[in-house]
Write a protein that holds these residues in place. Sequence first.
Motif, mmCIF file in Angstrom:
data_model
loop_
_atom_site.group_PDB
_atom_site.id
_atom_site.type_symbol
_atom_site.label_atom_id
_atom_site.label_comp_id
_atom_site.label_asym_id
_atom_site.label_seq_id
_atom_site.Cartn_x
_atom_site.Cartn_y
_atom_site.Cartn_z
ATOM 1 N N ALA A 493 0.842 -1.652 0.204
ATOM 2 C CA ALA A 493 0.129 0.343 0.284
ATOM 3 C C ALA A 493 1.360 1.420 -0.441
ATOM 4 C CB ALA A 493 -0.794 0.163 1.233
ATOM 5 N N ASP A 494 2.357 1.774 0.961
ATOM 6 C CA ASP A 494 3.028 2.652 0.943
ATOM 7 C C ASP A 494 3.404 2.691 -0.766
ATOM 8 O OD1 ASP A 494 4.626 4.535 2.982
ATOM 9 O OD2 ASP A 494 5.440 3.616 1.296
ATOM 10 N N ALA A 495 3.423 1.876 -1.033
ATOM 11 C CA ALA A 495 4.299 1.787 -2.913
ATOM 12 C C ALA A 495 3.601 2.561 -3.455
ATOM 13 C CB ALA A 495 5.199 0.758 -2.924
ATOM 14 N N ILE A 496 2.358 2.147 -3.235
ATOM 15 C CA ILE A 496 1.323 1.950 -4.654
ATOM 16 C C ILE A 496 0.746 4.216 -4.097
ATOM 17 C CG2 ILE A 496 -1.459 2.013 -4.930
ATOM 18 C CD1 ILE A 496 -0.960 -1.005 -4.967
ATOM 19 N N ALA A 497 0.484 4.203 -2.797
ATOM 20 C CA ALA A 497 -0.018 5.560 -2.531
ATOM 21 C C ALA A 497 1.592 6.236 -2.982
ATOM 22 C CB ALA A 497 0.527 5.515 -0.785
ATOM 23 N N ARG A 498 3.189 6.170 -3.017
ATOM 24 C CA ARG A 498 3.858 6.827 -3.706
ATOM 25 C C ARG A 498 3.882 7.057 -4.687
ATOM 26 N NH1 ARG A 498 7.459 8.727 -0.127
ATOM 27 N NH2 ARG A 498 7.508 7.437 1.424
ATOM 28 N N ASP A 499 3.677 6.185 -5.762
ATOM 29 C CA ASP A 499 3.083 6.037 -6.944
ATOM 30 C C ASP A 499 2.493 6.975 -7.592
ATOM 31 O OD1 ASP A 499 6.004 4.452 -7.367
ATOM 32 O OD2 ASP A 499 4.282 2.794 -8.152
ATOM 33 N N TRP A 500 1.260 7.087 -6.551
ATOM 34 C CA TRP A 500 -0.011 8.027 -7.134
ATOM 35 C C TRP A 500 0.486 9.561 -6.889
ATOM 36 C CZ3 TRP A 500 -2.918 10.767 -4.016
ATOM 37 C CH2 TRP A 500 -3.936 11.241 -4.725
ATOM 38 N N ALA A 501 0.664 9.463 -6.023
ATOM 39 C CA ALA A 501 1.387 11.170 -5.123
ATOM 40 C C ALA A 501 1.914 11.891 -6.247
ATOM 41 C CB ALA A 501 1.728 10.561 -3.878
ATOM 42 N N ALA A 502 3.497 10.791 -6.895
ATOM 43 C CA ALA A 502 4.166 11.828 -7.499
ATOM 44 C C ALA A 502 3.571 11.930 -9.172
ATOM 45 C CB ALA A 502 5.578 10.812 -7.686
ATOM 46 N N MET A 503 2.844 10.811 -9.206
ATOM 47 C CA MET A 503 1.601 11.330 -10.670
ATOM 48 C C MET A 503 1.151 12.246 -10.915
ATOM 49 S SD MET A 503 2.163 6.551 -12.607
ATOM 50 C CE MET A 503 0.930 6.652 -11.367
ATOM 51 N N THR A 504 0.087 11.977 -9.353
ATOM 52 C CA THR A 504 -1.061 12.689 -9.252
ATOM 53 C C THR A 504 -0.528 14.424 -8.092
ATOM 54 O OG1 THR A 504 -1.937 11.083 -9.058
ATOM 55 C CG2 THR A 504 -3.164 12.677 -8.342
ATOM 56 N N TRP A 505 0.261 14.292 -7.971
ATOM 57 C CA TRP A 505 0.873 16.064 -7.596
ATOM 58 C C TRP A 505 1.517 16.845 -7.682
ATOM 59 C CZ3 TRP A 505 -3.605 17.802 -5.372
ATOM 60 C CH2 TRP A 505 -4.895 16.931 -5.307
ATOM 61 N N GLY A 506 2.767 15.458 -7.622
ATOM 62 C CA GLY A 506 4.342 15.990 -8.644
ATOM 63 C C GLY A 506 5.198 15.713 -8.014
ATOM 64 N N ASN A 507 6.779 15.582 -8.374
ATOM 65 C CA ASN A 507 7.441 14.462 -8.517
ATOM 66 C C ASN A 507 8.080 15.455 -7.546
ATOM 67 O OD1 ASN A 507 8.583 11.628 -8.534
ATOM 68 N ND2 ASN A 507 9.974 12.142 -9.957
ATOM 69 N N ASP A 508 7.590 16.271 -6.536
ATOM 70 C CA ASP A 508 8.464 16.756 -5.352
ATOM 71 C C ASP A 508 8.668 15.792 -4.441
ATOM 72 O OD1 ASP A 508 9.721 19.242 -4.123
ATOM 73 O OD2 ASP A 508 7.786 18.905 -3.212
ATOM 74 N N GLY A 509 9.577 15.600 -3.541
ATOM 75 C CA GLY A 509 9.822 14.625 -2.630
ATOM 76 C C GLY A 509 9.300 15.392 -1.235
ATOM 77 N N ALA A 510 9.026 16.261 -0.903
ATOM 78 C CA ALA A 510 8.078 16.766 -0.330
ATOM 79 C C ALA A 510 6.646 16.594 -0.018
ATOM 80 C CB ALA A 510 8.630 18.358 0.323
ATOM 81 N N THR A 511 6.403 17.252 -1.484
ATOM 82 C CA THR A 511 4.978 16.813 -1.249
ATOM 83 C C THR A 511 4.978 15.257 -1.863
ATOM 84 O OG1 THR A 511 5.089 18.766 -3.209
ATOM 85 C CG2 THR A 511 3.475 17.402 -3.168
ATOM 86 N N VAL A 512 5.765 14.534 -1.794
ATOM 87 C CA VAL A 512 4.761 13.209 -1.921
ATOM 88 C C VAL A 512 5.261 12.204 -0.301
ATOM 89 C CG1 VAL A 512 6.125 10.707 -2.629
ATOM 90 C CG2 VAL A 512 5.265 12.687 -4.491
ATOM 91 N N ASP A 513 6.233 12.706 -0.006
ATOM 92 C CA ASP A 513 6.611 12.330 1.647
ATOM 93 C C ASP A 513 5.221 13.187 2.624
ATOM 94 O OD1 ASP A 513 8.608 11.279 1.029
ATOM 95 O OD2 ASP A 513 9.946 12.825 1.738
ATOM 96 N N THR A 514 4.747 13.800 2.162
ATOM 97 C CA THR A 514 3.449 15.083 3.001
ATOM 98 C C THR A 514 2.174 13.946 2.489
ATOM 99 O OG1 THR A 514 4.771 16.781 3.215
ATOM 100 C CG2 THR A 514 1.962 16.124 3.503
ATOM 101 N N VAL A 515 1.915 13.539 1.129
ATOM 102 C CA VAL A 515 0.519 13.391 0.836
ATOM 103 C C VAL A 515 0.640 12.052 1.431
ATOM 104 C CG1 VAL A 515 0.126 12.628 -1.452
ATOM 105 C CG2 VAL A 515 0.186 14.488 -1.030
#
Length: 718
Positions: A493-515
């Motif tokens: 679930a974590d890896a899936i969330a990380r992929d989705w967050a990067a593709m949906t909100w932008g591949n910025d590390g701080a944004t992805v980590d927070t989302v």
Amino acid sequence: MLRKLLAILSAFLCFGLANQGHAEDGYDLWLRYQPLESATKARVAPVLRYFVASTDRPTIAAAAAELKRGLGGMLGAVPGQHARVDEAGGILIATTDAMPLDVAARDLPRIGDEGYAIRTLAIEGKPTILILANKDVGALYGVFRLLKLLQTGQAIDRLDIVDAPKLKVRVLNHWDNLDRHVERGYAGQSLWDWQKLPLYKDPRYTDYARANASIGINGTVLTNVNANADILRPDYLQKVKALAEVFRPYGIRVYLTARFSAPIELGGLKTADPLDPQVRAWWKAKIDEIYTVIPDFGGLLVKANSEGQPGPADYKRTHAEGANMLADALAPHHGILMWRAFVYAAENAEDRHKQAYTEFQPLDGKFRDNVLVQVKNGAIDFQPREPFHPLFGAMPRTPLMMEFQITKEYLGFATHLAYLGTMWEEALEADTFRPGKGSTVAKLLETPVDPGAATGMAGVANIGTDRNWSGSQFDQANWYAFGRFAWNPDAGADAIARDWAAMTWGNDGATVDTVVRMMMGSREAVVNYMTPLGLTHQMATGHHYGPGPWVADLKRPEWNPVYYARAAPDGIGFDRTKAGSDALSQYAPQVAKRWDSLKTVPDALLLWFHHVPWDYRMQSGRTLWDELVIHYDAGVDAVARMQADWAGLEARVDPERWAQVRDFLAIQHEEAMWWRDASIAYFQSISKRPLPEGHKPPAHDLDYYKAITTPYAPGQGR
């Protein structure tokens, strides 16, 4: 050898236009294809300059178009047109029927009909990426995988990927009615505009198919399980055909729900008895007709003898006899029958948790080979938390498919952020101990009961006509996660969330980590402010919106929340041990033993299986009553932390989507407080215990919360 392949391939395509994207309103889902950063673009541009499509077949054409769209969006216009891949490097899409055997042989056994291999190679010293598949749809899936790697910032200079789905049938169940009302739908009307079909095919149907193909979904059930027989009429079959034509290039088959009484309603027969020769002949003729119109029709889904739906029990026949009649008619066409195991009856005094097992387990081995018995993840009804369904592992001779609910009927509808990947991972990782240790639900789903037998997973769709498809930006993640788990039930679930967050909100590390942090804690927050410590089904009835733990006046006992909590002066919880309903006996002995003991049952399932005194000392050392209150507050506090996390992303996220999520989180916090206050007010009226120190009383008295009514909450059945 690769130069020989280039001689075989004749379609050379280039790209030169940037992606024509929509405004940032969520329409593009996880397929936004936003421009890459300059450094990343410079690093990948040489290898991504051109691509070659192996044929002009529709699915390969769709793959080539998606690659062009994705690369155009991420890289922008690239100079140089009509160059050969062996001159400039590029991406090669190929199927094994056009590939020299010694190049393809390495991957043939592993990728099957829907898998793919992606490799970085060199042709004449030029960097080249090869996407190889046995079948066209595998090439399409490979293209989406490559685009995901680029979107998420992965290295592509040394690719060596081989992947294939672990389940054969990966379908969305749309609970859509012919009038376009969506039962348990929180994202607008049904996508399917039956009035305008078949002559008008909304372009959105293609975008729907693209999104599903990007996550490996290969089937869609167009109609509600509470079925309307009219969908089987000849005029409606022509409308279904039009949708099938749109979906076909994307590897998606259409399925329909079948109303068991259709021979009466459409055929004019006096009975729908599955053993009646006329009934069997009617279904055979109808299914033959469907395949004449739609040759690659996937099959049927049936809800029978549940919540008022007709079924074989109306004629004193078993579920197997009803399912096999339809399966026999589908078999010559290689069609699948999905038969739901969601059954419970008002006249049955047995614990609702036990009813599906009681009806279906004795039928193990009696269903036809092309029947998939569709079992919900838990035995009640898509609750915020349930133990895994006892049928998993208990029917070793029957293909079982998982049924998850993507639309959040019991988790706050579209306005509550609740990432369901953690729920599904919990269910799939559960060890059934049947036949032994390590027999997880995921492994049981993946393992055919016989070589070549069907396997599958279904998800009740959360899709509608809202511009963002799912009613909220974050609910898109649940659609995405379902596809990923259906492809690979062992996914994380974590890896899936990380992929989705990067593709949906932008591949910025701080944004992805927070989302991702917000997502991974969100479902537990909902459990805490709605149904902590194993409580279940405490929602207001009918619409399931908001709390209603006091409801006790409905005609069917299992419709009432008091049936599940059983709150009384002596304690709270449903006793499912031998001293109670004995539902625990439906699980393997190793599971039952752990959950039977107050010392070893997890706190998260405590009140699901035990009636516990209010002053019982929990593992924390606190009383049950104090622990219950603390969990309610923990849920509210978790939403407040999500609000703070999201506020910190204002400068990193586009304004329109950021504002919608901010407002939805405000709704969620307000309603979490409503849940907390109403639940504590009710249970305190029974427990007569003071609140633990530091925890404030409800804002209003119990009568205030009981008086709240929401008769027009969306998504109710009709």
